[in-house]
Design a protein around this motif. Sequence first.
Motif, PDB file in Angstrom:
ATOM      1  N   GLN A  88       0.833  -1.210   0.000  1.00  0.00           N
ATOM      2  CA  GLN A  88       0.000   0.000   0.000  1.00  0.00           C
ATOM      3  C   GLN A  88       0.868   1.260   0.000  1.00  0.00           C
ATOM      4  N   ALA A  91       2.028   1.712  -3.454  1.00  0.00           N
ATOM      5  CA  ALA A  91       0.932   2.200  -4.294  1.00  0.00           C
ATOM      6  C   ALA A  91       0.744   3.703  -4.091  1.00  0.00           C
ATOM      7  N   LEU A  92       0.864   4.163  -2.852  1.00  0.00           N
ATOM      8  CA  LEU A  92       0.739   5.597  -2.555  1.00  0.00           C
ATOM      9  C   LEU A  92       1.883   6.380  -3.203  1.00  0.00           C
ATOM     10  N   LYS A  93       3.099   5.862  -3.091  1.00  0.00           N
ATOM     11  CA  LYS A  93       4.246   6.515  -3.728  1.00  0.00           C
ATOM     12  C   LYS A  93       4.032   6.596  -5.245  1.00  0.00           C
ATOM     13  N   HIS A  94       3.544   5.509  -5.798  1.00  0.00           N
ATOM     14  CA  HIS A  94       3.308   5.479  -7.241  1.00  0.00           C
ATOM     15  C   HIS A  94       2.252   6.507  -7.642  1.00  0.00           C
ATOM     16  N   SER A  95       1.212   6.610  -6.855  1.00  0.00           N
ATOM     17  CA  SER A  95       0.159   7.587  -7.121  1.00  0.00           C
ATOM     18  C   SER A  95       0.707   9.013  -7.064  1.00  0.00           C
ATOM     19  N   THR A  96       1.547   9.269  -6.068  1.00  0.00           N
ATOM     20  CA  THR A  96       2.166  10.593  -5.931  1.00  0.00           C
ATOM     21  C   THR A  96       3.050  10.891  -7.136  1.00  0.00           C
ATOM     22  N   GLU A  97       3.850   9.921  -7.537  1.00  0.00           N
ATOM     23  CA  GLU A  97       4.717  10.111  -8.710  1.00  0.00           C
ATOM     24  C   GLU A  97       3.897  10.319  -9.976  1.00  0.00           C
ATOM     25  N   THR A  98       2.758   9.659 -10.066  1.00  0.00           N
ATOM     26  CA  THR A  98       1.875   9.850 -11.225  1.00  0.00           C
ATOM     27  C   THR A  98       1.400  11.295 -11.291  1.00  0.00           C
ATOM     28  N   GLN A  99       0.989  11.839 -10.156  1.00  0.00           N
ATOM     29  CA  GLN A  99       0.529  13.232 -10.120  1.00  0.00           C
ATOM     30  C   GLN A  99       1.653  14.201 -10.479  1.00  0.00           C
TER      31      GLN A  99
END
Length: 124
Positions: A88, A91-99
């Motif tokens: 998780q 997944a949060l790090k990935h979401s942040t990098e996506t933004q």
Amino acid sequence: MQMVSKQQHEEHQQWDSDHEMWLVDIAMWQKEQQSSEEKLLAIQDAIRKQSETLQKHAQTIHAHQRYDHHHETLQTEAEAAISDKTHQEMALKHSTETQIHEHIKQQHKEAVILIDKLYKLLKK
């Protein structure tokens, strides 16, 4: 000696008035030109900083990618040792990098379009 007609005299007065207005315009344009040159230098500096940001972003993505591959390898080798919490967090790090990536992408696209437009305009 020939006398200047009233019409010619009025034309000369109008021309003189035009010249004065044009000189006022030119003085204003010169100030704007100086300001534009200063802004272009600032833009050049911002583009350099954007290049640094892109490099850091690429390094972050590479690091995230390496960690993700490592995490996946560990997960297949010892699934019990990797918790859902770790996944998780990833997944949060990935979401942040996506933004972050989408923001950089949009900013880059807009800057390139404006710079190209300005370049084409000034090359006419």
